[in-house]
Structures are given as C-alpha cells and as structure tokens.
Design an enzyme around this catalytic site. Sequence first.
Site, PDB file in Angstrom:
ATOM      1  N   ASP A   1      47.159  28.997  40.386  1.00  0.00           N
ATOM      2  CA  ASP A   1      45.907  29.575  39.918  1.00  0.00           C
ATOM      3  C   ASP A   1      46.044  31.106  40.012  1.00  0.00           C
ATOM      4  O   ASP A   1      47.055  31.622  40.502  1.00  0.00           O
ATOM      5  CB  ASP A   1      44.708  29.031  40.707  1.00  0.00           C
ATOM      6  CG  ASP A   1      43.417  29.189  39.906  1.00  0.00           C
ATOM      7  OD1 ASP A   1      43.416  29.941  38.918  1.00  0.00           O
ATOM      8  OD2 ASP A   1      42.406  28.566  40.264  1.00  0.00           O
TER       9      ASP A   1
HETATM   10  C1  BGC Z   1      40.232  29.709  37.960  1.00  0.00           C
HETATM   11  C2  BGC Z   1      40.977  28.808  37.015  1.00  0.00           C
HETATM   12  C3  BGC Z   1      41.265  29.513  35.720  1.00  0.00           C
HETATM   13  C4  BGC Z   1      42.010  30.798  36.008  1.00  0.00           C
HETATM   14  C5  BGC Z   1      42.416  31.556  34.771  1.00  0.00           C
HETATM   15  C6  BGC Z   1      40.873  31.062  38.081  1.00  0.00           C
HETATM   16  O1  BGC Z   1      40.069  31.928  38.813  1.00  0.00           O
HETATM   17  O2  BGC Z   1      40.135  29.093  39.229  1.00  0.00           O
HETATM   18  O3  BGC Z   1      40.242  27.639  36.818  1.00  0.00           O
HETATM   19  O4  BGC Z   1      41.983  28.671  34.867  1.00  0.00           O
HETATM   20  O5  BGC Z   1      41.198  31.607  36.828  1.00  0.00           O
HETATM   21  O6  BGC Z   1      41.348  32.118  34.119  1.00  0.00           O
END
Ligand code: BGC
Length: 756
Positions: A282
Amino acid sequence: MKNFNLSVVFLLFLGLSGLQAQERIPQVEALLEKMTLEEKIGQLNLLTPGGGIATGSVVSEDVEAKIKAGNVGGVFGVSSPERVRQAQELAVKNSRLGIPLLIGSDVIHGYKTTFPIPLGLSSSWDMELIKETAKVAAKEATADGINWNFSPMVDISRDPRWGRVAEGAGEDAYLGSQIARAMVQGYQQDDLTEPHTMMATVKHLALYGAPEGGRDYNRVDMSRTKMFNEYLPPYKAAVDAGVGSVMTSFNDIDGVPATGNKWLLTDLLRERWGFDGFVVSDYTSVNEMIAHGMGDLQDVSAMALKAGLDMDMVGEGFLTTLKKSVEEGRVSEEEITTAARRILEAKHKLGLLDDPYKYSDASRPEKDILTEENRQLARRAATQSFVFLKDHNNILPVSKRAKIALIGPLANDQSNMLGTWAPTGDFKLSVPVLEGFKNVAPNAQITYAKGANITNDSVFAKKVNVFGPKVEISDRSPDELLQEALRVAKASDVVIAVVGEASEMSGEAASRTNIQIPESQKRLIRELVATGKPVALVLMSGRPLDISEEMELPVSILQAWHPGVEAGNAIADVVFGDVNPSGKLTMSWPRNVGQIPVYYGSRITGRPAPTEEFQKFKTNYLDVPNSPLLPFGHGLSYTTFQYSKIKAHSETLRPGDSLMISTTVTNTGERAGQEVVQLYIHDKVRSLTPPKKQLIAFEKIVLQPGESKTVKFSVTVEDLKFYNGQLEYVAEPGEFEFFVGGTSDCEMQGSFTLLE
Ligand code: BGC
C-alpha cells in the site's frame, strides 16, 4: 514409484531455487536474461506524479527521468489516452529495454460513471449487478488508459467506527466472498488481453478492517481460527477467481506489518492459496515499517522483499536500497529476479509487452465513458442499494402529485453524492435530490429548504473538507435555517428530509467514535416531526449509524448510502415508488457504539442470554439488549412477503450427496417486489465454538402481487466446512440447525444430520 520420486525432486528443485511450479513465459524469460540488476529493481517501483489523491505524505518526484532511466515498473494518477501514451513512450522509447508501464488507478465504485459506494452496492445482494458495475468500470477506465485497478477492497469489518467500511462489503465472509469473486470477474472478464478489461487488485491483505478501536491504520490482533473462518475467505475467493495482484495492508498481523509478513505473503498467499500474480504494497507501507519499529529503510525494504512483496508503492525503498542489500548479501539477486518476473508476467497477461499502446486509443473515451447506458446502470444500481430500514404508516412511497417539503443539508447537494473514494468521478456531474425529484415527479409541488448544516462544528468540518468543501456551514444562523424549514414543512403534505453524513465523514482516515447523525441534523429531524406532518428520512452515510433515537420517532427511513452519479434520480425512483426498495443490510447497525462489535455470526458463550431481558450472570448488558438495532440481512419493502413450507427434504446428508432445503415465498402485498431469501445454519456440536448463525446461501427473487415462488437451496458438505484448530478445512459430522428468512434475525426451522 520412480516417476513419483522424480517429480518430487523436480518440485523440490523448483522450490529450492525460489521458482514457482508454473509455466515460464518465454517472452518474459528472454527479457529477464537481458536485464541488469538495476533494471530488475526498477520494475519493482510504482510511482505517482500526484494526479490522483495522495493518501500519504509523499508524492513521487522526477517521475519522467526515472521512467527514462528504467527505474519504474508502473505509475498511477495518470489518465487519458494521450497522457498514458506519453508515459508509455517515455518507457518504451527511452529506457534501454523499452518495457511498458503498468498504469494503475483506484477505480473503487465506477470510473467516471460513479456507482454507489461499495457498502451500498453490497446491500443489493445482486451478484450479476455488482459484476456488471465492475465490467462497466473497467470499460470506462481502460478507455482512459488505465490497465490495472486497485480494487476490490474486500476487508471484512464489524466496526462501523472505521471509516473504510464504506469501501467494503460488510461483516460476512460468505457474502463478502461472493462479492469479491463477482468484482474480479467483472474487472478482468475471461481475457486480460482484451482492451476493455483491466487487472484487478484484491486489497488489503489482510485483516485491515479489524483495527483496534475502529481507528484507521491501527494494530490488528486476531487468532488464526478467527482469521481463517471470518476474515480471510474474501481474499482467498478473489485469488481463486484469478485476481492478478494483491495489495498488502497498513496494519500488523501477529506483530509483523503485513507488508513485511512472510507468513502472510508467502506461506499463506503463495504456498497455501497458490497465488501466482504479484503483490504490491500500500501507499508507502514499506517505509512505514520504520515507524512500526522494524528497522531503517534498508532493513524494511529487504524484509518486505524477502517476505514476498514484489512492488513498492511510492516509497522508493526498493529502488534506493535493494542493490546495496544484494551487495551486502542480505537479499539475493534471485529474489529480485522472482519479483521482477511477476511484474513482467502481469504486463504479459495484459498484452502490454506486445502492444504498449493498446490502452491509448484516443477514440474510446467519447464512445465508452459516461454513456447514457452507463448512467442508467448507475441509476439502477443505486435503487438496488437502498435499504428501507423502517416503515411508519406507509409514508413512503409518496404520491407524484403531493405537496412536498424537501428538507435537509443533503437535499440539494452535489458535492457529497458520489461518496468517498471516487477520485476518478466528477461530483459536478451528479444529480442532486431536488433535481431528481423534479425529473421524476414533474407534477409534484416541491419546496426545498436546507434546514440545517451537516454539522455546526467548524473544526470538525475543516477535517472533513481536506479534498474540497463537503460540509459548508451556512452564513445564516442554525435557527434561521430551521425556521425556514419548519415554515416549508407546515405548508406541505409530506416532509422528505435528506440527512446524514458528508461523503468524507467516512472513508480512509475518517474514523468516528460517535456514529450518530450530527446534532445539528438531529435537532432538525425532531422539530420536523413535531410539526405533526408525515416525515420520511432519506439517510446518507458511508457506514452503519447509531440511529436509536430516530428509530423511535414516527418516521419512515430509507437508507441511501452515497448513491453515486445518478443519486437524485435513483432516490426519486424509490421515494415515488417507481422502484420498490429491496436492499438488505450487509452490516449490523448498533444500538450504540458501546455494543461494537455487534454482528450476527457471533459465538454462543457458556452463559448465553436466552431473551432480550436482562438476566444476572448471563452474557448481556445492563443498559441495552444484545441484539443490534438493525440486524444483518434486514431490509423492508413496499410490499410484504410471507414464508411458508420451509423444510429440509431429508433428515440426513451424506458427504458426496446434497440436501435440499426449500421454502415458498409469497408476495402478500399489492406491489411487485424483490426479496433476498437467506439460508443460515448453526453447527450444534463441533470442535471449535460455533457461530450462532452462519449464512451459507441466498437468492434474490422477484414476485408480482399475489405471486408465490419456491426457492430451493442445495446444501452439500462444502457448505458446512470450517477451519478447525489445526486450520484444516473440514465438516464435522453431527446435527445442523437451519434458519430461513428475509433477515438474519429469522427463526430456526429444523435440523439435519451430517453423516460420517
Ligand atoms: C489506500 C489504498 C489505495 C492507495 C493508492 C492507500 O492510502 O489504502 O486503498 O489503493 O492509497 O491510492
């Protein structure tokens, strides 16, 4: 025997050399042969130039130069055929080996045609519909150059304080698994090389929906049996459905952050589940392992790679430290090759290695995005997501000729209709409720008044407004707003109050400890009811709310979540009765936050409370009953359904056979309607304390007034399995009770015995 030994030796060889026992792709292997260590590391790097929503504190710098240098495997936050073509050209024409990029995006509930928030969509219990929304999302996103999606989010959650419940499918592992599969199938279809499909990412592995205190990113601590039975199934269902990639979660598991957790990413995901795609972190979650207490950037990057992480989102720990770790013998080149192979294989699956520009067709956006057909689907999906929580005196549906007071801070709002995590959508394209009412009931007399601010708390509002104004506090005083609304209400036949949460009151980093409707709006509701006019609430939220007070008022309540781009039209369809509501809750709604977690599948204790009445030395509270305010599976209709002839067609089930459980459902009202018929079991005796009830099947049916249908469920031993103390997936012989109805709060109907 000899052959057997040989194949064991071969598999051992594959295992020892860190390779997967799967077919090698010559095109990928040929590339790997040519790649330097730096180029392999480059493939493991995912950057964002910052076009989307940056959810961490970092946005990548010098992305162009890094792409040209072969230091980037994928980007996100870049869209449109032209921009994607430019990005691909940077890689293809300038980097030494010309390897195209993965182009990622968060397409969570629709691309430009925004569908209801996922928690809302899940309430439709309609797998074909959910699949269709994912298919349309893929068609629109790929028309705009995206080939890789960061969805579905399948984190089970029993904690409505956690804002990201909006993005998931609620509390139940079985339903969550069906939805995970439907979404992966919708995004990927049968053929990822087809230009209308995109690679899906199941996220966030794992257990992200169970943070302590419901506070986002907080630690998670859970027994293995609970994980396996109640939280992991939807991720596994996505893997079984062929999902191309997996995203790790921010939390730790057993004290080890998911992003660096070898048990999770290798032992479970690859070895036990057989996942053969790639794993992405993530947003900066590799770097965040430093704060977790796992060492410095070099330590955590090596730890993540060795655990089984293939791609580093935004943090650049892989890019900046892995080479050094190879030189120091802390990671092997082999481990880096394995990760690079997985990224290249993904590019191969998408057909990018043959045609880097296949998602850069400039003629597509016009044809494929926000078409009338797509908007119609969004409208239908929204109507199917609404849950009719409470009926009072048939206030709903409302006549199209009525004199209507349309009141509330969300009644003529555009900025909150799409809901959280809709960065690819444009809220200016969404239909406010007032406009929808005028479209659907042009002959009604509709007067609008705001009535209240979403909240009067400007400090809270500021926190919610990080992505732009969602909560706007009026220049007029709360009293002025209220008095105007009361004047309008008094002059009407019926009051529709559109109230609830702003879209960013749920979602990422939007946890709440008070999940009631904000006081400014509660006051409005009380005062509207005091006028004596019939009042219906249209409630918007990204989570279950504590509406104990409102449930006691003489009002009808329709839960509309955040409905998406067609919000107003869809709400009007249901308020005026063109569509009969049929959604069912996929998360229990608590009586108060003190009850959390409250969910239908809890375990029976040694001191169960037999009734809702308080009993000393039983498991219950002094102040509220154990049951939730509104149970999982609950949802009313404008018509009524009667269940009859519920029976198991045999008293026993032999492994290998099936057992039929059937019921006849009759529409006893005057309108056509849909009902979600639900089958639950309770394992009476087993080696681990069983849940009170467990959903094992459901079917959504349509019934005309007076019509009856027989619903038949075929139960096999597979439906009775669970993970035992040794984490073996087994069904234990013995007696099972079964329950059938239109809510999880349905009666026991009989039992059957699973034979040895
Ligand atoms: C979130 C993800 C997301 C990623 C990219 C993160 O903060 O937890 O779900 O896909 O950002 O935007």
